[in-house]
Motif scaffolding. Structure first.
Motif, PDB file in Angstrom:
ATOM      1  N   MET A 183      39.718  38.002  45.197  1.00 14.21           N
ATOM      2  CA  MET A 183      40.429  37.706  46.423  1.00 14.21           C
ATOM      3  C   MET A 183      40.350  38.887  47.377  1.00 14.21           C
ATOM      4  O   MET A 183      40.566  40.029  46.975  1.00 14.21           O
ATOM      5  CB  MET A 183      41.906  37.434  46.121  1.00 14.21           C
ATOM      6  N   PRO A 184      40.096  38.639  48.634  1.00 16.65           N
ATOM      7  CA  PRO A 184      40.088  39.719  49.617  1.00 16.65           C
ATOM      8  C   PRO A 184      41.470  40.334  49.810  1.00 16.65           C
ATOM      9  O   PRO A 184      41.580  41.458  50.282  1.00 16.65           O
ATOM     10  CB  PRO A 184      39.589  39.043  50.897  1.00 16.65           C
ATOM     11  N   CYS A 185      42.518  39.605  49.418  1.00 17.35           N
ATOM     12  CA  CYS A 185      43.885  40.127  49.554  1.00 17.35           C
ATOM     13  C   CYS A 185      44.042  41.466  48.841  1.00 17.35           C
ATOM     14  O   CYS A 185      44.725  42.358  49.327  1.00 17.35           O
ATOM     15  CB  CYS A 185      44.897  39.141  48.976  1.00 17.35           C
ATOM     16  N   THR A 186      43.424  41.610  47.686  1.00 22.18           N
ATOM     17  CA  THR A 186      43.529  42.843  46.902  1.00 22.18           C
ATOM     18  C   THR A 186      43.016  44.028  47.702  1.00 22.18           C
ATOM     19  O   THR A 186      43.698  45.048  47.846  1.00 22.18           O
ATOM     20  CB  THR A 186      42.704  42.734  45.605  1.00 22.18           C
ATOM     21  N   ASP A 193      48.720  38.826  40.797  1.00 21.76           N
ATOM     22  CA  ASP A 193      48.827  37.502  40.184  1.00 21.76           C
ATOM     23  C   ASP A 193      47.876  36.539  40.874  1.00 21.76           C
ATOM     24  O   ASP A 193      47.089  36.924  41.725  1.00 21.76           O
ATOM     25  CB  ASP A 193      50.270  37.008  40.295  1.00 21.76           C
ATOM     26  N   PHE A 194      47.988  35.283  40.515  1.00 23.10           N
ATOM     27  CA  PHE A 194      47.198  34.201  41.095  1.00 23.10           C
ATOM     28  C   PHE A 194      47.982  33.556  42.224  1.00 23.10           C
ATOM     29  O   PHE A 194      49.200  33.513  42.195  1.00 23.10           O
ATOM     30  CB  PHE A 194      46.905  33.121  40.045  1.00 23.10           C
ATOM     31  N   ARG A 195      47.286  33.020  43.181  1.00 25.02           N
ATOM     32  CA  ARG A 195      47.894  32.215  44.245  1.00 25.02           C
ATOM     33  C   ARG A 195      47.234  30.850  44.208  1.00 25.02           C
ATOM     34  O   ARG A 195      46.045  30.725  44.441  1.00 25.02           O
ATOM     35  CB  ARG A 195      47.668  32.844  45.622  1.00 25.02           C
ATOM     36  N   ASN A 196      48.021  29.829  43.965  1.00 24.93           N
ATOM     37  CA  ASN A 196      47.435  28.503  43.833  1.00 24.93           C
ATOM     38  C   ASN A 196      47.050  27.873  45.169  1.00 24.93           C
ATOM     39  O   ASN A 196      46.314  26.911  45.195  1.00 24.93           O
ATOM     40  CB  ASN A 196      48.368  27.573  43.055  1.00 24.93           C
ATOM     41  N   TYR A 197      47.530  28.397  46.293  1.00 24.57           N
ATOM     42  CA  TYR A 197      47.156  27.791  47.572  1.00 24.57           C
ATOM     43  C   TYR A 197      45.991  28.513  48.247  1.00 24.57           C
ATOM     44  O   TYR A 197      45.577  28.139  49.321  1.00 24.57           O
ATOM     45  CB  TYR A 197      48.353  27.723  48.522  1.00 24.57           C
ATOM     46  N   HIS A 224      39.600  27.198  47.052  1.00 23.15           N
ATOM     47  CA  HIS A 224      39.432  25.827  46.561  1.00 23.15           C
ATOM     48  C   HIS A 224      38.618  25.792  45.284  1.00 23.15           C
ATOM     49  O   HIS A 224      38.286  24.740  44.795  1.00 23.15           O
ATOM     50  CB  HIS A 224      38.760  24.967  47.641  1.00 23.15           C
ATOM     51  N   GLY A 225      38.310  26.946  44.725  1.00 19.92           N
ATOM     52  CA  GLY A 225      37.475  27.017  43.537  1.00 19.92           C
ATOM     53  C   GLY A 225      38.249  27.086  42.239  1.00 19.92           C
ATOM     54  O   GLY A 225      37.694  27.405  41.207  1.00 19.92           O
ATOM     55  N   GLY A 226      39.545  26.832  42.288  1.00 21.05           N
ATOM     56  CA  GLY A 226      40.337  26.873  41.072  1.00 21.05           C
ATOM     57  C   GLY A 226      41.010  28.215  40.864  1.00 21.05           C
ATOM     58  O   GLY A 226      40.750  29.193  41.570  1.00 21.05           O
ATOM     59  N   LYS A 227      41.882  28.251  39.876  1.00 21.15           N
ATOM     60  CA  LYS A 227      42.688  29.438  39.593  1.00 21.15           C
ATOM     61  C   LYS A 227      41.848  30.683  39.341  1.00 21.15           C
ATOM     62  O   LYS A 227      42.209  31.779  39.746  1.00 21.15           O
ATOM     63  CB  LYS A 227      43.598  29.157  38.400  1.00 21.15           C
ATOM     64  N   GLU A 228      40.700  30.522  38.686  1.00 28.19           N
ATOM     65  CA  GLU A 228      39.870  31.688  38.367  1.00 28.19           C
ATOM     66  C   GLU A 228      39.366  32.415  39.608  1.00 28.19           C
ATOM     67  O   GLU A 228      38.925  33.550  39.536  1.00 28.19           O
ATOM     68  CB  GLU A 228      38.692  31.296  37.469  1.00 28.19           C
ATOM     69  N   ASN A 229      39.428  31.777  40.772  1.00 28.07           N
ATOM     70  CA  ASN A 229      38.957  32.399  42.015  1.00 28.07           C
ATOM     71  C   ASN A 229      40.090  32.910  42.898  1.00 28.07           C
ATOM     72  O   ASN A 229      39.837  33.299  44.038  1.00 28.07           O
ATOM     73  CB  ASN A 229      38.115  31.401  42.812  1.00 28.07           C
TER      74      ASN A 229
END
Length: 109
Positions: free
Chosen positions: A1-4, A74-78, A81-86
């Motif tokens: 994620m670019p957020c990191t 952590d993960f963000r579910n929203y 669109h490639g699923g949790k692993e992305n």
């Protein structure tokens, strides 16, 4: 994620806004220079019940850790669109209470 990466860069004084938000990063940089602390890009409104001195602020979790009382990756579910692993790499936690300054630059044609 670019957020990191954006969170880490902004926490180190390299203001980083989402997508191609040039006005957002200019505002972040101005606030950082004025406060001498990291800045963040948030969506905000002041409709916190009937209290005009409180605001609801949110974004997709790229805030610098400087803003958090407690934080974890952590993960963000929203996001994505490639699923949790992305979607791993967003900051999740409670933001510290305190005063807030805000600015937004925009361009009109």
């Amino acid at each position: 994620m670019p957020c990191t990466v954006m969170s880490m860069m902004s926490n180190d004084g390299l203001s980083s806004a989402c997508e191609v938000d040039i006005a957002g990063v200019v505002g972040m940089h101005a606030l950082q220079l004025a406060s001498e602390t990291p800045s963040a890009l948030l969506d905000w409104n002041n409709n916190y019940a009937d209290d005009p001195d409180k605001a609801v602020c949110f974004h997709c979790s790229n805030l610098p850790k400087h803003f958090f009382q407690s934080v974890k990756m952590d993960f963000r579910n929203y996001c994505g669109h490639g699923g949790k692993e992305n979607t791993f790499g967003t900051c999740v936690g409670r933001v510290k209470a305190g005063p807030m300054s805000f600015a937004r630059f925009r361009q009109t044609t």
